[in-house]
Scaffold this active site. Structure first.
Site, PDB file in Angstrom:
ATOM      1  CG  HIS A 404      -2.295   0.560   0.910  1.00 13.29           C
ATOM      2  ND1 HIS A 404      -2.498   1.551  -0.019  1.00 13.29           N
ATOM      3  CD2 HIS A 404      -3.515   0.264   1.408  1.00 13.29           C
ATOM      4  CE1 HIS A 404      -3.790   1.848  -0.072  1.00 13.29           C
ATOM      5  NE2 HIS A 404      -4.427   1.076   0.774  1.00 13.29           N
ATOM      6  CG  ASP A 408      -2.705   5.101  -4.399  1.00 14.01           C
ATOM      7  OD1 ASP A 408      -2.089   5.001  -3.319  1.00 14.01           O
ATOM      8  OD2 ASP A 408      -2.589   6.074  -5.165  1.00 14.01           O
TER       9      ASP A 408
END
Length: 432
Positions: A404, A408
């Site tokens: 992450h 995204d």
């Protein structure tokens, strides 16, 4: 006769130490030139160390599970001729191997003979020391707590204080083997009170060494460093399976049979053209993401020794059949313990699959330092509604994890949806 010391060779750039996973010989054995002496592990590759000479084993340089630095003594042989050592200075390993034996003319026997002479001679009169005699400096204490960063991290997690351990490595350095020994000492302390009579109360301790230790360290590093998130999507693979059956029926005998995996690899290669963010490696220490044009796909493979990840290099240059052959070759090499280091490193994205045991959903762990992994779950036939009618369709879930920090959620979802579109419309797999 002479002494020949075989030192741990340099097995590749960046390798500072290796782990002994198997000794092929023992003290007293006679060995021949090119005979394999030991198996050592570096990263996830097992390497055989051969003997360069004929000789007899005097001592081994470490225990199974112990880490040895490059250049450290691996094994000591007695050979015809002068060897590569003058043989005058005994090492701890040699002393241990010959404990209880005093050779004529050895330093030990010389000291004993001199001691007998002193017992028979009259004791000399002690002289007063000069007033200005210099004081002898005490030898500096052996350094404690020296350890590599990986050893320090493991000791911290195990609650082991390094300053109280005696290291067995060079210059007293503490190794993983020293931590294992400390753990064994802990479990050998029996609790007070009567012993359990119920056989189901029996316990056993298993040292985590070799491949299992490498896997544990790799998984721990991945989960500690990477903030994972997993995205799951179901895929209708009915048409894909029909295409695969057709190709195998028409070309299987001549070109080999293909599984789902080469088709998935092809879909990933095409999808990465639109989402190069997923074909990358992240160096979080320098804060640099490196994206790759070439696609090197790691294929997680279960072996008797544990999970390994051989790499199909330049997957974008393979067709379905060459991909299938390369996957089969690498899997066989990994399971036989013959995969070399270059075949087990350098992947830019990884596929993991449990096949028929794939379950409904998994949360795969990213192969650090990559940023994405594609997980395949089992294929099942389910009733689905298509054009208002209930029909049987072959369905399969893709469970994929992403870093992450780099990718995204929206990008990850779009990437997986692109893979899904290729798999559900397999004719597009052949259009660049």
């Amino acid at each position: 006769m002479g002494i020949h010391i075989i030192k741990m060779p340099d097995l590749g750039e960046g390798i500072a130490e290796v782990e002994v996973v198997e000794w092929r010989v023992k003290p007293g054995d006679t060995v021949k030139e090119d005979q394999v002496l030991a198996d050592v592990m570096t990263d996830k590759a097992t390497v055989e160390i051969p003997s360069p000479v004929n000789g007899t084993v005097i001592a081994l340089g470490g225990e199974i599970g112990e880490s040895l630095a490059v250049g450290a003594e691996l094994i000591r042989l007695e050979v015809a001729g002068s060897g590569n050592q003058n043989g005058k200075t005994a090492t701890p390993a040699t002393a241990t191997a010959t404990a209880g034996t005093t050779l004529p003319g050895s330093p030990v026997s010389t000291v004993c003979e001199r001691a007998e002479e002193l017992e028979e001679a009259p004791a000399p009169v002690a002289k007063a020391a000069p007033a200005q005699a210099p004081l002898l400096k005490a030898a500096p204490p052996r350094a404690r707590g020296l350890a590599a960063p990986a050893v320090r991290q493991r000791a911290l997690e195990l609650g082991i204080a390094l300053e109280f351990l005696e290291g067995s490595g060079p210059e007293g350095r503490i190794t993983h083997a020293d931590l294992d020994a400390q753990l064994l000492r802990r479990v050998k302390v029996a609790p007070s009170g009567p012993k359990p009579s119920d056989p189901t109360d029996a316990e056993r301790t298993i040292a985590v060494t070799g491949m299992r230790r490498k896997i544990a360290q790799k998984m721990q590093e991945a989960k500690r460093r990477i903030p994972h998130f997993t995205y799951v999507e179901e895929v209708d693979v009915t048409e894909l399976e029909a295409l695969r059956a057709h190709l195998n029926g028409q070309h299987g005998n001549q070109r080999g049979r293909i599984t789902l995996l080469p088709l998935l690899m092809r879909a990933i290669v095409l999808s990465l053209k639109q989402f190069p963010q997923a074909n990358a490696r992240f160096n979080d220490e320098s804060g640099i993401v490196t994206q790759y044009d070439a696609v090197h796909i790691g294929v997680a493979t279960q072996t008797a020794a544990g999970l390994m990840v051989p790499v199909v290099r330049n997957a974008h240059k393979h067709d379905l059949w060459s991909s299938a052959l390369e996957v089969a070759r690498l899997a066989e090499a990994a399971r036989a313990g013959k995969a070399v280091r270059d075949e087990l490193s350098g992947s830019t994205i990884t596929i993991t699959s449990l096949g028929a045991l794939g379950g409904i959903v998994t949360t795969p762990v990213i192969n650090h330092p990559e940023v994405a992994i594609i997980g395949v779950n089992k294929m099942v036939e389910r009733p689905m509604i298509r054009d208002g009618a209930i029909v049987a369709r072959k369905m399969m879930n893709l469970s994929s994890s992403f870093d992450h920090r780099v990718i995204d959620g929206m990008v990850a979802a779009q990437f997986v949806q692109t893979i899904r579109a290729y798999l559900e419309t397999p004719a597009t797999l052949f259009i660049d």
